[in-house]
Design a protein around this motif. Sequence first.
Motif, short mmCIF file in Angstrom:
data_model
loop_
_atom_site.label_atom_id
_atom_site.label_comp_id
_atom_site.label_asym_id
_atom_site.label_seq_id
_atom_site.Cartn_x
_atom_site.Cartn_y
_atom_site.Cartn_z
N PHE A 502 -4.35 27.22 -58.15
CA PHE A 502 -4.02 26.05 -57.34
C PHE A 502 -2.54 26.09 -56.97
N LYS A 503 -2.26 26.10 -55.68
CA LYS A 503 -0.88 26.19 -55.20
C LYS A 503 -0.58 24.99 -54.30
N VAL A 504 0.66 24.50 -54.42
CA VAL A 504 1.14 23.41 -53.57
C VAL A 504 2.37 23.88 -52.83
N THR A 505 2.35 23.77 -51.51
CA THR A 505 3.48 24.16 -50.68
C THR A 505 3.90 22.97 -49.83
N VAL A 506 5.19 22.61 -49.88
CA VAL A 506 5.70 21.46 -49.14
C VAL A 506 6.84 21.91 -48.22
N ASP A 507 6.76 21.51 -46.97
CA ASP A 507 7.82 21.79 -46.00
C ASP A 507 9.14 21.20 -46.50
N PRO A 508 10.20 22.01 -46.63
CA PRO A 508 11.49 21.50 -47.17
C PRO A 508 12.08 20.37 -46.34
N SER A 509 11.69 20.23 -45.08
CA SER A 509 12.26 19.17 -44.25
C SER A 509 11.67 17.80 -44.58
N ILE A 510 10.60 17.75 -45.41
CA ILE A 510 9.96 16.48 -45.75
C ILE A 510 10.59 15.91 -47.02
N ASP A 511 11.06 14.67 -46.95
CA ASP A 511 11.58 13.97 -48.13
C ASP A 511 10.41 13.33 -48.86
N THR A 512 9.94 13.98 -49.92
CA THR A 512 8.73 13.52 -50.60
C THR A 512 8.92 12.20 -51.33
N GLU A 513 10.16 11.84 -51.68
CA GLU A 513 10.39 10.57 -52.37
C GLU A 513 10.32 9.39 -51.41
N VAL A 514 10.73 9.61 -50.15
CA VAL A 514 10.76 8.53 -49.16
C VAL A 514 9.41 8.38 -48.48
#
Length: 636
Positions: A502-514
């Motif tokens: 299981f892998k999770v990849t998140v675009d660095p431009s997305i602020d996941t906290e906001v």
Amino acid sequence: MLLYTSHSYSQTSEFENSLIYINKSQPRSYAIIDSIFKPVETDSLKMKRLLSFSKNINYNDGSCYALNALGVIYRNISNYEQSITLHESAKAYADKAKSDELKIHSLNMLGVVYRRMDIVKPALDYHTKALKIAYSVINPSETVTYNIAVSQNSIGNIYLALKQYDLAINQFNKSLKIEKETNNKLGLAINYHNIGYAEEANGNLNVALSNYNKSLDYNNAINSEIGRVICYNSIGGIFLKQEKYTEAAPIIKEALKKALLLDDQFYIASSFINLGQLELKMDQLIAAEKHLKKALNIAQSYNLKSSISESNKLLSEVNQRNNNYQAALAYYREAVEIENTILTEQNLQYVNDIAITYENENKNNQIKALALENETVRLRLNRNKKIILYTSLLLVALAIALFILNRTKALKRDKHILTLKQDMLRNQMNPHFIFNSLNSIKLYIINNDKTNAVYYLNKFSKLIRKILMASQEKETSLNDELETMKLYMNIENIRFSNEIDFKVTVDPSIDTEVTKIPSMVLQPFLENSLWHGLSSKANNKKIDLKVSKEIANFITVEITDNGIGRIAARKINNRKKLKNNSVGINITKARLANFSEAFPTSYSLEIEDLYDNNIPSGTKVTLQIPTNKLRKKHTV
């Protein structure tokens, strides 16, 4: 029976003078009564004398004070049945005296006794009744304010018993704020200790230790021996968890010594449990079993449910170490059974319902207070009285009409949201998932794989806590959602022998906290990938979760598995006579639709079958969630 008597002639003479004073003045203020008899409130003989004297002169306030003081004396020696009887009698005298202060104090004392017995519902009932009366007082005295702090602290302790630690901390901080304003050192000591307990349960050991030390400083300042016992036990417990056994030993033994002198069975049981746990950690199994059995006998004699559960768990571990597995299992089952009487879904729901009720009572009483002030101002306006009256009536009627109209709409919306939240919680708290996860963890325990057992048990408890918290939240950050999904996959992967990549990849431009999304919205898609796509596949099982920002004002979530595909999965389900359960997806769609109402554009969902040379090679879910809200906030 505890007797604390003074043979000093001067003190006896002073006490008799106090009786003469109340015979003449019969003070109504609790603060005055307490200032007179505070020095002798732990002297059972003098309190019985005060009770008899007050009854003879029909002084209900004095009778109530004496009965509550005697109730505390019996509570501190764990004679809870007698303590409850005395506090109930005190409540009856408070009603006769028509004293809000005494009613509030009596109700709080009853709540504390039931809380010490881990009987949740009556404890919460009494404290919330006390709060209801306290919040109805327009200009509360220091006594009323202090009792509000007591009620909030006790409700926090009830949340502790139900393992709702963040909610408990919130209540303790409310109580702490009041205690700081009044500089009540005893209240400060109690609340700092309780915050430490909740932080310890959350795994924040250093924060917990800091709060325990603050509590100990305040207990030393007021020379509270029972406070020292509590703090010593808690600090010793932290040292045990930090494996600092040399530092833990003297402080735990000192706590037991002081508890025995105080003859408080509640803390004697706690001290024996701590000592037994220390000896267990140091492989002193004979001594550990001896002290833990003492703790269990005391706890059973006085119906101390939490102590019964804890001592049974530790005795289970002792017998397991001694290869006495039958006894170990019996102790463990007893611990679980006792815990289930405290931590039940009904109790959790009951606590939440009552908490909401008393908060609403507080707001309603504040509204009443404001209305009273407005009425006072209105009465002072003599000019244009009729015009103001008719205008006010018209405005009130208009406001009521608008309120009813808006309230009706809001209730319909809230009912729909509540239904979705309840359906979501039932879907996430699937009994089969919980049962199978616990069975998997049980296998580690049976195989004596303690490392994996503790690891996955911690993961499982953290996931359950997150699910319960998510059921109360309207939306969550993308970061929290992804962390919860990692926990969920980690637990489910046990049953797949950790074969799933299981892998999770998140675009660095997305602020996941906001970035905000509905809570637990991704879980049904991951569950489908697991049980419809990968469960029937032999090997090379993969799930990729990718979060990107391909379109302005949207985030795109892609969940891709390399399973057998929807067509093959449907055939397998038909052969097993299983219906395709799409309830979780339907609930998620409804929640996303409701969430999207606050945005200019709605969400989109696409499920695509993947093929490799015309052979099914998996499924891809593409979910686009809006992120740029309208000015008017509307949440799920």
